[in-house]
Design a protein around this motif. Structure first.
Motif, short mmCIF file in Angstrom:
data_model
loop_
_atom_site.label_atom_id
_atom_site.label_comp_id
_atom_site.label_asym_id
_atom_site.label_seq_id
_atom_site.Cartn_x
_atom_site.Cartn_y
_atom_site.Cartn_z
N LYS A 92 28.37 -18.98 28.33
CA LYS A 92 28.12 -19.10 26.84
C LYS A 92 28.71 -20.54 26.40
CE LYS A 92 26.78 -14.63 26.56
NZ LYS A 92 25.65 -14.00 26.07
N VAL B 249 33.39 1.50 20.61
CA VAL B 249 33.01 0.49 21.69
C VAL B 249 32.03 1.82 22.69
CG1 VAL B 249 34.75 0.52 22.90
CG2 VAL B 249 33.11 -1.23 23.21
N LEU C 131 30.93 -5.86 30.32
CA LEU C 131 31.72 -7.01 29.76
C LEU C 131 31.81 -8.05 30.84
CD1 LEU C 131 34.73 -5.44 28.12
CD2 LEU C 131 33.09 -6.75 26.84
N LYS C 132 31.48 -7.74 32.17
CA LYS C 132 31.49 -8.37 33.35
C LYS C 132 31.03 -9.86 33.02
CE LYS C 132 29.54 -7.65 37.44
NZ LYS C 132 29.34 -6.78 38.60
N ASN C 133 31.66 -10.96 33.30
CA ASN C 133 31.25 -12.39 33.27
C ASN C 133 30.55 -12.52 31.98
OD1 ASN C 133 32.17 -12.80 35.88
ND2 ASN C 133 30.38 -11.97 36.70
N PHE C 134 30.82 -12.01 30.82
CA PHE C 134 30.10 -12.06 29.53
C PHE C 134 30.39 -13.37 29.00
CE2 PHE C 134 27.83 -10.18 26.13
CZ PHE C 134 28.56 -10.80 25.07
N LEU C 135 31.53 -14.02 29.17
CA LEU C 135 31.43 -15.24 28.57
C LEU C 135 31.28 -16.52 29.50
CD1 LEU C 135 34.74 -14.59 26.32
CD2 LEU C 135 32.51 -14.75 25.67
N ASN C 136 31.07 -16.28 30.53
CA ASN C 136 30.98 -17.26 31.32
C ASN C 136 29.88 -18.16 31.31
OD1 ASN C 136 33.22 -16.79 32.78
ND2 ASN C 136 32.35 -15.81 34.54
N VAL D 136 38.67 -2.24 23.37
CA VAL D 136 38.51 -3.46 24.23
C VAL D 136 39.39 -4.47 23.66
CG1 VAL D 136 37.23 -5.54 24.81
CG2 VAL D 136 36.07 -3.20 24.77
N PHE E 258 38.53 -10.36 28.83
CA PHE E 258 38.76 -9.05 28.30
C PHE E 258 39.59 -8.10 29.25
CE2 PHE E 258 35.76 -10.18 24.98
CZ PHE E 258 34.71 -10.93 25.68
N GLU F 284 36.75 -9.45 36.96
CA GLU F 284 35.27 -9.74 36.42
C GLU F 284 35.11 -9.90 34.88
OE1 GLU F 284 32.86 -8.21 40.13
OE2 GLU F 284 33.94 -6.66 38.78
N GLN F 285 36.02 -8.92 34.37
CA GLN F 285 35.94 -8.73 32.86
C GLN F 285 36.83 -9.90 32.17
OE1 GLN F 285 36.70 -4.62 32.29
NE2 GLN F 285 34.58 -4.14 32.72
N ALA G 93 36.49 -0.96 16.11
CA ALA G 93 36.56 -1.05 17.47
C ALA G 93 36.40 0.07 18.51
CB ALA G 93 37.76 -1.69 17.57
N TRP H 118 41.08 -3.76 28.78
CA TRP H 118 41.10 -2.58 27.85
C TRP H 118 42.58 -2.02 27.36
CZ3 TRP H 118 36.52 -0.05 26.55
CH2 TRP H 118 35.21 -0.78 27.12
N VAL I 158 39.19 -6.27 19.83
CA VAL I 158 37.64 -6.62 19.69
C VAL I 158 36.73 -5.55 19.33
CG1 VAL I 158 35.62 -7.62 21.13
CG2 VAL I 158 38.10 -8.28 21.65
N TYR J 291 35.10 -20.04 27.96
CA TYR J 291 36.61 -19.96 27.56
C TYR J 291 37.45 -20.62 28.40
CZ TYR J 291 37.30 -16.46 31.28
OH TYR J 291 37.61 -15.85 32.34
#
Lengths: 73, 164
Positions: A73, A61, A66-71, B59, B45, B41-42, A58, B47, B96, B150
């Motif tokens: 999906k 990294v 990561l911005k809006n990464f999951l929006n 993360v 997630f 925006e993240q 981890a 940090w 993560v 999510y």
């Protein structure tokens, strides 16, 4: 490493507040009982190592978006 | 206080927000102070940024946002160490792993990071259960649920049990 030999039901005392007892021996398995203060953590070594490894992964990294990464999906 | 971080450049942090991990983290036992950073925006997630070693940051994600049925029990040893009185004192995050192929992003549900918001003490707790593993693939977990993306709700707090 300090090496001691114990028989069933014999114990080891550490620091005067941790006690390790050999409860039972069956074939190649040893059942071990541990008495320790409430704030002492005890874990199977392989579990601890697994978590160490995963934490190291981890920590690697890179700078990821990561911005809006999951929006979507 | 100023930090020269790897991911965010030079930043100002509020010392009152520093979280103390008296045992560090497994593999990083010498690293004791962290702050939680992140932009809207993240989300979900964030940090977990090290204060002692500014190059180091993890993360983290709110596990309840990805896995709504995440259900954990904190044992006495944890409650003692962090001075936790009840679930309302507790913030839970999963570390993560973000590989090169970000679709293989995974979270550690077996060893969550638990923070007591009342005294800013934190630790990584190894759960005594076979139900969760160190590697849950985030996109797979989301696909498994009915909702497409999510979803974080306030019900999540109900799934942290304090074993006293």
């Amino acid at each position: 490493m300090l090496v001691l030999t114990r028989k069933k039901e014999q114990s080891i005392v550490i620091n005067d507040d941790i006690e390790i007892t050999v409860l039972d021996i069956q074939g190649d398995q040893v059942r071990i009982g541990i008495n320790a203060p409430k704030n002492v953590s005890i874990h199977r070594k392989e579990v601890f190592l697994e978590i160490q490894e995963e934490n190291k992964r981890a920590a690697e990294v890179k700078n990821v978006p990561l911005k809006n990464f999951l929006n979507n999906k | 206080m100023r930090l020269d971080t790897r991911h965010f450049g030079t930043i100002e942090i509020d010392e009152k927000g520093i979280i103390n991990f008296s045992e560090g983290l497994p593999g990083f036992e010498h690293v004791r102070q962290f702050v939680l950073l992140g932009s809207d925006e993240q989300l979900p997630f964030k940090w977990l940024q090290s204060v002692d070693e500014p190059e180091l940051a993890f993360v983290v994600v709110d596990p309840f946002c990805i896995r709504k049925d995440y259900d954990i029990t904190l044992e006495d040893a944890v409650l003692e160490k962090l001075g936790i009185k009840g679930p309302e004192d507790v913030l839970v995050y999963s570390i993560v792993v973000v590989p090169e192929d970000t679709s293989r992003m995974s979270m550690n549900l077996k060893a969550p990071v638990v923070i007591n918001v009342k005294n800013n003490k934190g630790m990584q707790v190894i759960l005594d259960t076979d139900e969760y593993s160190v590697r849950h693939y985030i996109l797979e977990e989301l696909q498994r649920q009915e909702v497409g993306g999510y979803a974080c709700s306030d019900e999540k707090k109900g799934a942290v049990h304090c074993h006293k």
